[in-house]
Design a protein around this motif. Sequence first.
Motif, PDB file in Angstrom:
ATOM      1  N   VAL A 188       0.719  -1.279   0.070  1.00 14.14           N
ATOM      2  CA  VAL A 188       0.012  -0.456   0.337  1.00 14.14           C
ATOM      3  C   VAL A 188       1.157   1.196  -0.043  1.00 14.14           C
ATOM      4  CG1 VAL A 188      -2.129   1.225   1.102  1.00 14.14           C
ATOM      5  CG2 VAL A 188      -2.188  -1.357   0.808  1.00 14.14           C
ATOM      6  N   PRO A 189       1.286   1.855  -0.563  1.00 16.16           N
ATOM      7  CA  PRO A 189       1.782   3.423  -0.893  1.00 16.16           C
ATOM      8  C   PRO A 189       1.779   3.980   0.159  1.00 16.16           C
ATOM      9  CG  PRO A 189       0.611   2.437  -3.210  1.00 16.16           C
ATOM     10  CD  PRO A 189      -0.127   1.873  -1.952  1.00 16.16           C
ATOM     11  N   ALA A 190       3.148   4.572   0.802  1.00 15.01           N
ATOM     12  CA  ALA A 190       2.293   5.305   1.681  1.00 15.01           C
ATOM     13  C   ALA A 190       1.826   5.616   2.455  1.00 15.01           C
ATOM     14  CB  ALA A 190       2.797   6.407   0.799  1.00 15.01           C
ATOM     15  N   THR A 191       1.374   4.665   3.756  1.00 14.13           N
ATOM     16  CA  THR A 191       0.011   4.429   4.549  1.00 14.13           C
ATOM     17  C   THR A 191       0.449   3.768   5.580  1.00 14.13           C
ATOM     18  OG1 THR A 191      -0.456   1.759   4.223  1.00 14.13           O
ATOM     19  CG2 THR A 191      -1.747   3.687   2.843  1.00 14.13           C
ATOM     20  N   VAL A 192       0.278   4.111   6.820  1.00 14.09           N
ATOM     21  CA  VAL A 192       0.136   4.178   7.988  1.00 14.09           C
ATOM     22  C   VAL A 192      -0.586   3.943   8.545  1.00 14.09           C
ATOM     23  CG1 VAL A 192       1.662   5.368  10.377  1.00 14.09           C
ATOM     24  CG2 VAL A 192       2.811   5.735   8.220  1.00 14.09           C
ATOM     25  N   LEU A 193      -0.575   2.484   8.994  1.00 16.40           N
ATOM     26  CA  LEU A 193      -2.504   2.189  10.270  1.00 16.40           C
ATOM     27  C   LEU A 193      -3.277   2.324   9.392  1.00 16.40           C
ATOM     28  CD1 LEU A 193      -0.721   2.674  13.791  1.00 16.40           C
ATOM     29  CD2 LEU A 193      -0.517   0.444  12.444  1.00 16.40           C
ATOM     30  N   SER A 224       4.356  22.243   3.060  1.00 17.15           N
ATOM     31  CA  SER A 224       2.952  22.088   3.963  1.00 17.15           C
ATOM     32  C   SER A 224       1.843  22.849   2.788  1.00 17.15           C
ATOM     33  CB  SER A 224       2.656  23.292   5.457  1.00 17.15           C
ATOM     34  OG  SER A 224       1.678  23.457   5.353  1.00 17.15           O
ATOM     35  N   GLU A 225       1.657  24.024   2.151  1.00 13.01           N
ATOM     36  CA  GLU A 225       1.172  23.881   1.267  1.00 13.01           C
ATOM     37  C   GLU A 225       0.868  23.090  -0.349  1.00 13.01           C
ATOM     38  OE1 GLU A 225       3.038  27.291  -1.202  1.00 13.01           O
ATOM     39  OE2 GLU A 225       2.900  29.237   0.436  1.00 13.01           O
ATOM     40  N   ALA A 226       1.391  21.656  -0.388  1.00 17.64           N
ATOM     41  CA  ALA A 226       1.056  21.128  -1.269  1.00 17.64           C
ATOM     42  C   ALA A 226       0.346  19.636  -0.876  1.00 17.64           C
ATOM     43  CB  ALA A 226       3.075  20.458  -1.984  1.00 17.64           C
ATOM     44  N   TRP A 227       0.404  19.673   0.149  1.00 14.75           N
ATOM     45  CA  TRP A 227       0.694  18.751   0.973  1.00 14.75           C
ATOM     46  C   TRP A 227      -0.846  19.247   2.540  1.00 14.75           C
ATOM     47  CZ3 TRP A 227       5.048  14.817   2.526  1.00 14.75           C
ATOM     48  CH2 TRP A 227       5.710  14.454   1.326  1.00 14.75           C
ATOM     49  N   ASP A 286       8.029   7.398  10.756  1.00 22.45           N
ATOM     50  CA  ASP A 286       7.063   7.012   9.999  1.00 22.45           C
ATOM     51  C   ASP A 286       6.697   8.285   8.862  1.00 22.45           C
ATOM     52  OD1 ASP A 286       6.949   9.132  11.605  1.00 22.45           O
ATOM     53  OD2 ASP A 286       5.674   8.461  13.234  1.00 22.45           O
ATOM     54  N   GLY A 287       7.917   9.407   9.166  1.00 20.48           N
ATOM     55  CA  GLY A 287       7.768  10.460   7.758  1.00 20.48           C
ATOM     56  C   GLY A 287       7.670  11.474   8.779  1.00 20.48           C
ATOM     57  N   TYR A 288       7.082  11.543   9.888  1.00 23.92           N
ATOM     58  CA  TYR A 288       6.545  12.639  10.487  1.00 23.92           C
ATOM     59  C   TYR A 288       7.266  13.803  11.038  1.00 23.92           C
ATOM     60  CZ  TYR A 288       2.190  11.099   8.608  1.00 23.92           C
ATOM     61  OH  TYR A 288       0.609  10.936   8.418  1.00 23.92           O
ATOM     62  N   THR A 289       8.922  12.798  11.610  1.00 25.33           N
ATOM     63  CA  THR A 289       9.809  14.095  11.442  1.00 25.33           C
ATOM     64  C   THR A 289      11.137  13.822  10.533  1.00 25.33           C
ATOM     65  OG1 THR A 289       9.200  12.710  13.746  1.00 25.33           O
ATOM     66  CG2 THR A 289      11.806  13.605  13.853  1.00 25.33           C
ATOM     67  N   LEU A 290      11.187  14.373  10.229  1.00 30.86           N
ATOM     68  CA  LEU A 290      12.773  15.072   8.810  1.00 30.86           C
ATOM     69  C   LEU A 290      13.752  15.973   9.533  1.00 30.86           C
ATOM     70  CD1 LEU A 290      10.466  15.791   5.654  1.00 30.86           C
ATOM     71  CD2 LEU A 290      10.916  13.839   6.320  1.00 30.86           C
ATOM     72  N   PHE A 291      14.956  15.533   8.671  1.00 28.28           N
ATOM     73  CA  PHE A 291      15.847  16.006   9.626  1.00 28.28           C
ATOM     74  C   PHE A 291      16.344  17.406   8.527  1.00 28.28           C
ATOM     75  CE2 PHE A 291      20.064  15.934  10.877  1.00 28.28           C
ATOM     76  CZ  PHE A 291      20.795  16.706  11.899  1.00 28.28           C
ATOM     77  N   VAL A 292      17.060  18.627   8.663  1.00 24.40           N
ATOM     78  CA  VAL A 292      18.131  19.158   7.533  1.00 24.40           C
ATOM     79  C   VAL A 292      19.470  18.380   8.076  1.00 24.40           C
ATOM     80  CG1 VAL A 292      18.317  21.263   7.056  1.00 24.40           C
ATOM     81  CG2 VAL A 292      16.144  21.451   7.351  1.00 24.40           C
ATOM     82  N   GLY A 293      19.962  17.734   7.674  1.00 29.04           N
ATOM     83  CA  GLY A 293      21.167  17.811   7.222  1.00 29.04           C
ATOM     84  C   GLY A 293      22.142  18.006   7.000  1.00 29.04           C
ATOM     85  N   ASN A 294      23.397  18.303   7.014  1.00 28.93           N
ATOM     86  CA  ASN A 294      24.479  19.091   6.299  1.00 28.93           C
ATOM     87  C   ASN A 294      25.449  18.082   6.667  1.00 28.93           C
ATOM     88  OD1 ASN A 294      25.140  20.014   9.155  1.00 28.93           O
ATOM     89  ND2 ASN A 294      25.406  22.146   8.356  1.00 28.93           N
ATOM     90  N   VAL A 295      26.712  18.682   6.040  1.00 27.22           N
ATOM     91  CA  VAL A 295      27.897  17.539   6.534  1.00 27.22           C
ATOM     92  C   VAL A 295      28.753  17.337   8.241  1.00 27.22           C
ATOM     93  CG1 VAL A 295      29.334  19.492   5.650  1.00 27.22           C
ATOM     94  CG2 VAL A 295      30.053  18.178   5.676  1.00 27.22           C
ATOM     95  N   GLY A 296      28.404  18.534   8.437  1.00 23.14           N
ATOM     96  CA  GLY A 296      28.471  18.815  10.160  1.00 23.14           C
ATOM     97  C   GLY A 296      28.115  17.585  10.979  1.00 23.14           C
ATOM     98  N   PRO A 297      26.444  17.500  10.893  1.00 25.13           N
ATOM     99  CA  PRO A 297      25.759  16.032  11.585  1.00 25.13           C
ATOM    100  C   PRO A 297      26.192  14.940  10.937  1.00 25.13           C
ATOM    101  CG  PRO A 297      24.054  18.394  10.778  1.00 25.13           C
ATOM    102  CD  PRO A 297      25.847  18.843  11.076  1.00 25.13           C
ATOM    103  N   ILE A 298      25.791  14.633  10.177  1.00 23.14           N
ATOM    104  CA  ILE A 298      26.005  13.454   9.182  1.00 23.14           C
ATOM    105  C   ILE A 298      27.500  12.488   8.964  1.00 23.14           C
ATOM    106  CG2 ILE A 298      25.380  12.855   7.136  1.00 23.14           C
ATOM    107  CD1 ILE A 298      23.053  13.328   8.398  1.00 23.14           C
ATOM    108  N   ALA A 299      28.228  13.770   7.734  1.00 25.71           N
ATOM    109  CA  ALA A 299      29.744  13.021   8.137  1.00 25.71           C
ATOM    110  C   ALA A 299      30.524  13.218   8.667  1.00 25.71           C
ATOM    111  CB  ALA A 299      29.526  13.574   6.178  1.00 25.71           C
ATOM    112  N   THR A 325      10.054   7.279  -0.918  1.00 29.01           N
ATOM    113  CA  THR A 325       9.823   7.587  -2.101  1.00 29.01           C
ATOM    114  C   THR A 325       9.087   8.819  -2.915  1.00 29.01           C
ATOM    115  OG1 THR A 325      10.455   5.379  -2.661  1.00 29.01           O
ATOM    116  CG2 THR A 325       8.562   7.009  -4.907  1.00 29.01           C
ATOM    117  N   GLN A 326       7.799   9.104  -2.280  1.00 32.93           N
ATOM    118  CA  GLN A 326       6.688  10.485  -1.806  1.00 32.93           C
ATOM    119  C   GLN A 326       6.958  11.602  -1.261  1.00 32.93           C
ATOM    120  OE1 GLN A 326       3.031   9.004  -0.213  1.00 32.93           O
ATOM    121  NE2 GLN A 326       2.364  11.850  -0.210  1.00 32.93           N
ATOM    122  N   LEU A 327       8.474  12.107  -0.421  1.00 27.35           N
ATOM    123  CA  LEU A 327       8.970  13.029   0.502  1.00 27.35           C
ATOM    124  C   LEU A 327      10.324  13.416  -0.736  1.00 27.35           C
ATOM    125  CD1 LEU A 327       9.253  12.074   3.859  1.00 27.35           C
ATOM    126  CD2 LEU A 327       8.032  13.520   3.265  1.00 27.35           C
TER     127      LEU A 327
END
Length: 321
Positions: A15-20, A53-56, A83-96, A264-266
């Motif tokens: 089922v595409p992008a479904t949670v419960l 936010s505007e799109a969804w 679950d896709g409801y927490t996203l992270f703006v990561g850059n080279v510092g915290p990621i690499a 994939t949806q994100l």
Amino acid sequence: MRILAAGFALACALVPATVLGQAYPSKAIRVVVPFAPGGTSDIIGRTLGLRLSEAWKQPVIMDNRAGVAGSLGAQIVVKSPADGYTLFVGNVGPIAINNQIYTSVTYDPVRDFTPITLAVTAPQIVVVHPSVPAKTLKEFTSLVRRHNGKITYGSSGPGSISHLSAELFKRMTKTDMLHVPFKASAFITTALLGGEIDVVFSDMAVVLPHVQANRLRALAVTGPKPTPLVPGLPTVSESGVPGFEMTSWWGMFGPGGVPQPIVTQLNTELTRILRTPEVLKTFATLGVDAATSTPEQLSAMIKVEVTKYAKLIQEIGIPKQ
């Protein structure tokens, strides 16, 4: 019974992008920015969050969690539900970089994040306070040599890209400067504007308005080519430090294990947003380039970046703390 259970599990996976049973997204999305408001990561997060936010038609809440050079926010993300409801703006510092610098950073940058898409790439810009008697990077290098160890530079902390850039400059020019760490790029800029420090290898988005208003003086860019936003400004490599190059990047991530349909949806939606004329224009005026990738491409890039910075950190001799 086992056959029915297996069939139910397979059906759920397809089922595409479904949670419960609910289509994603069905509630507010939190975007964790691991630095204080006003910096490049914050600008990128808010720009993308607003359009998502505007799109969804769902709230996108910005959550600034500064600390440990960006790793405080990262550690919050890796402990969040995948679950896709927490996203992270990561850059080279915290990621690499950070798990190679700080003993308190325990996450694995490859295993504990779900790459979604690359979002931005950008060179840094070398800027000084107007009182510094140097009009070019060559003049500044000579000034540093004459006052070895007394010229001060600001950074976002040990192992940050601003720190590594300055340390690489020192190493390649065989000079010394005094390191003054800050908690966020906005604080560095304030200190530079006040003449409390002499130079910063800064994200362009943070200092560009002050350069354009002649409140700060730009000496060079750290990327492989000049920037059209500061006409006539050479690269560091062209300014007497051949081979010098440092490029920052930012991407969107989730905690490890986000279901593939949601990834994939994100990726599809963020790629669309990053290619819109208004976002391209917004980022261009900040001196950064909108970029996109597949999750697989971003994952491969991270592995390369981790190896590259591990080597640089070892060569510079930054102790783990």
